[in-house]
Design a protein around this motif. Structure first.
Motif, PDB file in Angstrom:
ATOM      1  N   ASP A 118       0.812  -1.217   0.000  1.00 37.34           N
ATOM      2  CA  ASP A 118       0.000   0.000   0.000  1.00 37.34           C
ATOM      3  C   ASP A 118       0.849   1.273   0.000  1.00 37.34           C
ATOM      4  OD1 ASP A 118      -2.349  -1.458  -0.006  1.00 37.34           O
ATOM      5  OD2 ASP A 118      -2.475  -1.501   2.184  1.00 37.34           O
ATOM      6  N   ALA A 119       2.090   1.164   0.444  1.00 38.63           N
ATOM      7  CA  ALA A 119       2.956   2.342   0.517  1.00 38.63           C
ATOM      8  C   ALA A 119       3.490   2.744  -0.858  1.00 38.63           C
ATOM      9  CB  ALA A 119       4.113   2.077   1.475  1.00 38.63           C
ATOM     10  N   ALA A 120       3.492   1.807  -1.789  1.00 37.48           N
ATOM     11  CA  ALA A 120       4.017   2.098  -3.127  1.00 37.48           C
ATOM     12  C   ALA A 120       2.951   2.815  -3.947  1.00 37.48           C
ATOM     13  CB  ALA A 120       4.440   0.810  -3.816  1.00 37.48           C
ATOM     14  N   VAL A 121       3.187   4.072  -4.225  1.00 35.69           N
ATOM     15  CA  VAL A 121       2.209   4.863  -4.963  1.00 35.69           C
ATOM     16  C   VAL A 121       2.349   4.624  -6.462  1.00 35.69           C
ATOM     17  CG1 VAL A 121       1.374   7.182  -5.440  1.00 35.69           C
ATOM     18  CG2 VAL A 121       2.164   6.592  -3.144  1.00 35.69           C
ATOM     19  N   ASP A 122       3.527   4.869  -6.988  1.00 30.99           N
ATOM     20  CA  ASP A 122       3.753   4.659  -8.418  1.00 30.99           C
ATOM     21  C   ASP A 122       4.717   3.491  -8.589  1.00 30.99           C
ATOM     22  OD1 ASP A 122       3.958   4.752 -11.112  1.00 30.99           O
ATOM     23  OD2 ASP A 122       5.000   6.670 -11.199  1.00 30.99           O
ATOM     24  N   ARG A 123       4.181   2.403  -9.036  1.00 27.68           N
ATOM     25  CA  ARG A 123       4.957   1.164  -9.142  1.00 27.68           C
ATOM     26  C   ARG A 123       5.370   0.874 -10.578  1.00 27.68           C
ATOM     27  NH1 ARG A 123       0.060  -1.797  -5.962  1.00 27.68           N
ATOM     28  NH2 ARG A 123      -0.214  -0.077  -4.578  1.00 27.68           N
ATOM     29  N   PHE A 124       5.119   1.793 -11.478  1.00 33.15           N
ATOM     30  CA  PHE A 124       5.257   1.530 -12.905  1.00 33.15           C
ATOM     31  C   PHE A 124       6.621   0.951 -13.281  1.00 33.15           C
ATOM     32  CE2 PHE A 124       6.051   2.681 -17.338  1.00 33.15           C
ATOM     33  CZ  PHE A 124       4.930   2.120 -17.940  1.00 33.15           C
ATOM     34  N   ASP A 125       7.706   1.605 -12.855  1.00 34.08           N
ATOM     35  CA  ASP A 125       9.046   1.143 -13.233  1.00 34.08           C
ATOM     36  C   ASP A 125       9.312  -0.266 -12.725  1.00 34.08           C
ATOM     37  OD1 ASP A 125       9.475   3.521 -14.518  1.00 34.08           O
ATOM     38  OD2 ASP A 125      10.643   4.416 -12.892  1.00 34.08           O
ATOM     39  N   ARG A 126       8.892  -0.525 -11.479  1.00 38.98           N
ATOM     40  CA  ARG A 126       9.111  -1.862 -10.897  1.00 38.98           C
ATOM     41  C   ARG A 126       8.248  -2.905 -11.610  1.00 38.98           C
ATOM     42  NH1 ARG A 126      12.098  -5.407  -9.971  1.00 38.98           N
ATOM     43  NH2 ARG A 126      11.703  -6.870  -8.314  1.00 38.98           N
ATOM     44  N   ILE A 127       7.038  -2.541 -11.980  1.00 40.87           N
ATOM     45  CA  ILE A 127       6.152  -3.459 -12.708  1.00 40.87           C
ATOM     46  C   ILE A 127       6.791  -3.845 -14.038  1.00 40.87           C
ATOM     47  CG2 ILE A 127       3.952  -3.675 -13.945  1.00 40.87           C
ATOM     48  CD1 ILE A 127       2.796  -1.709 -11.812  1.00 40.87           C
ATOM     49  N   VAL A 128       7.253  -2.849 -14.756  1.00 43.72           N
ATOM     50  CA  VAL A 128       7.864  -3.094 -16.063  1.00 43.72           C
ATOM     51  C   VAL A 128       9.088  -4.001 -15.913  1.00 43.72           C
ATOM     52  CG1 VAL A 128       9.065  -1.999 -17.996  1.00 43.72           C
ATOM     53  CG2 VAL A 128       6.986  -0.970 -17.077  1.00 43.72           C
ATOM     54  N   ALA A 129       9.928  -3.715 -14.918  1.00 48.25           N
ATOM     55  CA  ALA A 129      11.133  -4.525 -14.701  1.00 48.25           C
ATOM     56  C   ALA A 129      10.775  -5.962 -14.327  1.00 48.25           C
ATOM     57  CB  ALA A 129      11.997  -3.884 -13.617  1.00 48.25           C
ATOM     58  N   LEU A 130       9.791  -6.120 -13.443  1.00 47.01           N
ATOM     59  CA  LEU A 130       9.384  -7.468 -13.015  1.00 47.01           C
ATOM     60  C   LEU A 130       8.786  -8.273 -14.160  1.00 47.01           C
ATOM     61  CD1 LEU A 130       7.631  -7.470  -9.523  1.00 47.01           C
ATOM     62  CD2 LEU A 130       9.407  -9.013 -10.341  1.00 47.01           C
ATOM     63  N   LEU A 131       7.958  -7.641 -14.952  1.00 46.67           N
ATOM     64  CA  LEU A 131       7.349  -8.339 -16.087  1.00 46.67           C
ATOM     65  C   LEU A 131       8.406  -8.763 -17.095  1.00 46.67           C
ATOM     66  CD1 LEU A 131       4.094  -6.286 -16.664  1.00 46.67           C
ATOM     67  CD2 LEU A 131       4.297  -8.594 -15.722  1.00 46.67           C
ATOM     68  N   GLU A 132       9.383  -7.914 -17.310  1.00 44.21           N
ATOM     69  CA  GLU A 132      10.467  -8.257 -18.234  1.00 44.21           C
ATOM     70  C   GLU A 132      11.303  -9.405 -17.666  1.00 44.21           C
ATOM     71  OE1 GLU A 132      12.934  -8.824 -21.243  1.00 44.21           O
ATOM     72  OE2 GLU A 132      11.036  -7.736 -21.290  1.00 44.21           O
ATOM     73  N   GLU A 133      11.589  -9.342 -16.365  1.00 48.03           N
ATOM     74  CA  GLU A 133      12.349 -10.422 -15.724  1.00 48.03           C
ATOM     75  C   GLU A 133      11.572 -11.741 -15.798  1.00 48.03           C
ATOM     76  OE1 GLU A 133      14.557 -11.463 -11.467  1.00 48.03           O
ATOM     77  OE2 GLU A 133      13.407  -9.605 -11.645  1.00 48.03           O
ATOM     78  N   LEU A 134      10.284 -11.673 -15.561  1.00 46.78           N
ATOM     79  CA  LEU A 134       9.442 -12.865 -15.619  1.00 46.78           C
ATOM     80  C   LEU A 134       9.421 -13.438 -17.040  1.00 46.78           C
ATOM     81  CD1 LEU A 134       7.449 -14.746 -14.165  1.00 46.78           C
ATOM     82  CD2 LEU A 134       5.641 -13.144 -14.781  1.00 46.78           C
ATOM     83  N   ARG A 135       9.245 -12.568 -18.028  1.00 40.85           N
ATOM     84  CA  ARG A 135       9.214 -13.032 -19.414  1.00 40.85           C
ATOM     85  C   ARG A 135      10.549 -13.664 -19.810  1.00 40.85           C
ATOM     86  NH1 ARG A 135      10.949 -12.206 -23.849  1.00 40.85           N
ATOM     87  NH2 ARG A 135      12.040 -10.290 -23.381  1.00 40.85           N
ATOM     88  N   ALA A 136      11.648 -13.001 -19.460  1.00 36.23           N
ATOM     89  CA  ALA A 136      12.979 -13.507 -19.816  1.00 36.23           C
ATOM     90  C   ALA A 136      13.264 -14.830 -19.099  1.00 36.23           C
ATOM     91  CB  ALA A 136      14.043 -12.468 -19.476  1.00 36.23           C
ATOM     92  N   TYR A 137      12.931 -14.899 -17.818  1.00 35.61           N
ATOM     93  CA  TYR A 137      13.211 -16.137 -17.080  1.00 35.61           C
ATOM     94  C   TYR A 137      12.326 -17.278 -17.568  1.00 35.61           C
ATOM     95  CZ  TYR A 137      14.555 -19.458 -13.628  1.00 35.61           C
ATOM     96  OH  TYR A 137      15.052 -20.601 -13.048  1.00 35.61           O
TER      97      TYR A 137
END
Length: 137
Positions: A37-56
């Motif tokens: 709940d403390a994370a207001v704008d998660r956009f950069d982390r979302i993009v990085a996680l999705l890319e990491e997930l796709r690559a892995y």
């Protein structure tokens, strides 16, 4: 609810099970991000996680497909198709949609991940024979 790789989802093939564990870890990172709940704008982390997930996932699928080819697993082509669909689905994520409603979009992604990970591993991957069993046929 966190994602847990329970014994029901183990294939008995160490490399595959270890890599599935990493996919579950990445899904849990996505979950933690949604629930923070403390994370207001998660956009950069979302993009990085999705890319990491796709690559892995692509790396894992390649390893799994090499193994299935080596043992000449009869369902390897349907497995490969499922893998391609998963990567395609992750590649179709529209980053503009994420930015407009991060929480809702992330929840949809989590739902997709949960259904796919649990469904694919349990239904498809748990059927893959261990190498010694396959060689005995």
């Amino acid at each position: 609810m966190k994602y847990e790789l329970t014994k029901d989802y183990l294939t008995g093939i160490d490399m595959i099970d270890e890599e599935h564990g990493k996919l579950f870890d990445l899904a849990n990172e996505c979950y933690d991000l949604v629930m923070d709940d403390a994370a207001v704008d998660r956009f950069d982390r979302i993009v990085a996680l999705l890319e990491e997930l796709r690559a892995y996932a692509a790396t894992h699928f390649a390893h799994e497909e090499e193994y299935m080819e080596r043992i000449q697993y009869e369902r390897r082509f349907s497995e490969r198709y499922q893998h391609l669909r998963f990567i395609q689905k992750l590649s179709e994520i529209n980053l503009d949609d994420i930015d407009e409603n991060q929480q809702e979009y992330l929840l949809n992604i989590l739902d997709f991940l949960a259904r796919w990970l649990y469904g694919h591993i349990k239904v498809m991957d748990c059927r893959i024979p261990k190498e010694d069993v396959a060689a005995a046929k």
